[in-house]
Design an enzyme around this catalytic site. Sequence first.
Site, PDB file in Angstrom:
ATOM      1  N   TYR A   1      -6.468  49.247  55.508  1.00  0.00           N
ATOM      2  CA  TYR A   1      -5.209  48.816  54.888  1.00  0.00           C
ATOM      3  C   TYR A   1      -4.083  49.021  55.863  1.00  0.00           C
ATOM      4  CZ  TYR A   1      -4.402  46.870  50.353  1.00  0.00           C
ATOM      5  OH  TYR A   1      -4.251  45.978  49.336  1.00  0.00           O
TER       6      TYR A   1
ATOM      7  N   GLU B   1      -0.289  47.787  55.510  1.00  0.00           N
ATOM      8  CA  GLU B   1       0.964  47.133  55.116  1.00  0.00           C
ATOM      9  C   GLU B   1       2.045  47.505  56.123  1.00  0.00           C
ATOM     10  OE1 GLU B   1       0.773  46.769  50.258  1.00  0.00           O
ATOM     11  OE2 GLU B   1       1.801  48.461  51.163  1.00  0.00           O
TER      12      GLU B   1
ATOM     13  N   ASP C   1       5.983  22.403  61.714  1.00  0.00           N
ATOM     14  CA  ASP C   1       4.686  22.817  61.167  1.00  0.00           C
ATOM     15  C   ASP C   1       3.607  22.249  62.082  1.00  0.00           C
ATOM     16  OD1 ASP C   1       2.438  23.475  59.822  1.00  0.00           O
ATOM     17  OD2 ASP C   1       3.014  22.568  57.907  1.00  0.00           O
TER      18      ASP C   1
ATOM     19  N   THR D   1      -1.500  27.146  62.150  1.00  0.00           N
ATOM     20  CA  THR D   1      -2.762  27.766  61.762  1.00  0.00           C
ATOM     21  C   THR D   1      -3.431  28.258  63.043  1.00  0.00           C
ATOM     22  OG1 THR D   1      -3.977  25.706  62.008  1.00  0.00           O
ATOM     23  CG2 THR D   1      -3.153  26.221  59.803  1.00  0.00           C
TER      24      THR D   1
ATOM     25  N   LYS E   1      -7.605  25.666  63.589  1.00  0.00           N
ATOM     26  CA  LYS E   1      -7.886  24.244  63.812  1.00  0.00           C
ATOM     27  C   LYS E   1      -8.231  24.067  65.288  1.00  0.00           C
ATOM     28  CE  LYS E   1      -5.430  23.034  59.622  1.00  0.00           C
ATOM     29  NZ  LYS E   1      -4.282  22.348  58.960  1.00  0.00           N
TER      30      LYS E   1
ATOM     31  N   ARG F   1      -9.748  31.750  60.505  1.00  0.00           N
ATOM     32  CA  ARG F   1      -8.881  31.104  59.520  1.00  0.00           C
ATOM     33  C   ARG F   1      -7.641  31.974  59.336  1.00  0.00           C
ATOM     34  NH1 ARG F   1     -11.711  27.237  57.915  1.00  0.00           N
ATOM     35  NH2 ARG F   1      -9.912  26.421  56.860  1.00  0.00           N
TER      36      ARG F   1
HETATM   37  C1  LIG Z   1      -3.672  22.703  57.722  1.00  0.00           C
HETATM   38  C2  LIG Z   1      -2.208  22.583  57.502  1.00  0.00           C
HETATM   39  C3  LIG Z   1      -1.509  23.517  56.710  1.00  0.00           C
HETATM   40  C4  LIG Z   1      -2.187  24.558  55.855  1.00  0.00           C
HETATM   41  O1  LIG Z   1      -3.069  25.417  56.411  1.00  0.00           O
HETATM   42  P1  LIG Z   1      -4.035  26.261  55.411  1.00  0.00           P
HETATM   43  O2  LIG Z   1      -4.575  27.309  56.335  1.00  0.00           O
HETATM   44  O3  LIG Z   1      -5.042  25.324  54.883  1.00  0.00           O
HETATM   45  O4  LIG Z   1      -3.169  26.841  54.356  1.00  0.00           O
HETATM   46  C5  LIG Z   1      -0.146  23.387  56.616  1.00  0.00           C
HETATM   47  N1  LIG Z   1       0.519  22.413  57.252  1.00  0.00           N
HETATM   48  C6  LIG Z   1      -0.117  21.487  58.006  1.00  0.00           C
HETATM   49  C7  LIG Z   1       0.680  20.432  58.679  1.00  0.00           C
HETATM   50  C8  LIG Z   1      -1.497  21.535  58.150  1.00  0.00           C
HETATM   51  O5  LIG Z   1      -2.121  20.607  58.884  1.00  0.00           O
END
Ligand SMILES: *Cc1c(COP(=O)(O)O)cnc(C)c1O
Length: 412
Positions: A59, A61, A205, A231, A234, A240
């Site tokens: 843990y 936090e 994003d 993320t 990807k 993840r």
């Molecule tokens: C994949 C993605 C997310 C979300 O990611 P998660 O890990 O699935 O929550 C947010 N914004 C964009 C543009 C994405 O391609």
Amino acid sequence: MSVTHTLEADVLRRQDPQLADILHGELDRQSTTLQLIAAENFTSPAVLAALGSPLANKYAEGYPGSRYHGGCEMVDVAERLAVERARDLFGAEHANVQSHSGSSAVLAAYAALLRPGDTVLALGLPYGGHLTHGSPANFSGRWFDFVPYGVDAETGLIDHDQVRTLARTHRPKAIVCGSIAYPRHIDHAFFREVADEVGAYLIADAAHPIGLVAGGAAPSPVPYADIVCATTHKVLRGPRGGMLLCGSDLAERVDRAVFPFTQGGAQMHTVAAKAVAFGEAATPAFAAYAHQVVANARTLAAGLAAQGLVVTTGGTDTHLITADPSPLGVDGRTARLRLAAAGVVLDCCALPHGDVRGLRLGTAAVTTQGMGEEEMVRVAALIARVLRGEGESHTAREEVRELAGGFPPYPR
Ligand SMILES: *Cc1c(COP(=O)(O)O)cnc(C)c1O
């Protein structure tokens, strides 16, 4: 205690054969089908080892040096390392590596910069905006006033004139650039200019292209955006999870927005695995990988176009392709099902022109397996054959099995 990854964990087979069978079944599926889902990849055994480590027990936090729990000596070092590596990799003044997912990172970015009811400009969902960019089914659409911009129906490219006009009309508090399905580079300088003109924050994003950015195969949003959300699983090929990058001026607001505002304890095994992935992504081998991902996507896009599919924007700058299969006599949904039966795994997506459903593909995973442009030419032809319904479906399935078998994602 063994710190080897799950796939090698005999202990699981002895204790819980039912679950061991499921894990091996999934490994078999991943090894004998083609993973063309644009958001997926194969993490390294080193990343899997960190994920399956005793750090999962801890843990933690708070942040390194100021935790709400004792015993954080080692995980503090792990998190500092992850933060340092992320900062170096992306040239950012500050990094937060605790977000549990890409969506959590976006939520934290909004929490850092916005109040409920604020106006936000983002790519509309039908054009490739993410759920967190204003979907009524998501907190974003419920708590903020989203104004969508779109893409040009003819070219499929972001309509910059519309972005500027909407920004001037609605005076948003923030502008979001980034998408789940846009195959081209985003013009961050343009978005920065519009944001500055109307006094808005710019949130990039970069969940999809951040791995290409790490490998120098796509332009970085870091010099332009107030906050970059991403993320780590990807193209970046880590565990993840999510992360945020920003300048020192917003560091404290971003950190507080993650913990304690939107999350509890950090997942330290994932944070450690992110550190491993950032270390891998800083190598020349990863840069070569990122460029090969793009070369493969371009070849696959050209191959699909040559077979008669309509490729959005006529090609790609990234790992991602969207295409309309209807000239081959199938809609997106039927196409996805037919391909799945042949072992070609990909997604459906909305297409810019009207409400046609198309296909979304990416080359991050197959490139990690070692496939090159020669294989992409073969994959394009195979996809077209399956969509036209030529030959027996089991023949296509056999060909996929044979192709995938030549490029095992993990040593067996
Ligand atoms: C994949 C993605 C997310 C979300 O990611 P998660 O890990 O699935 O929550 C947010 N914004 C964009 C543009 C994405 O391609």
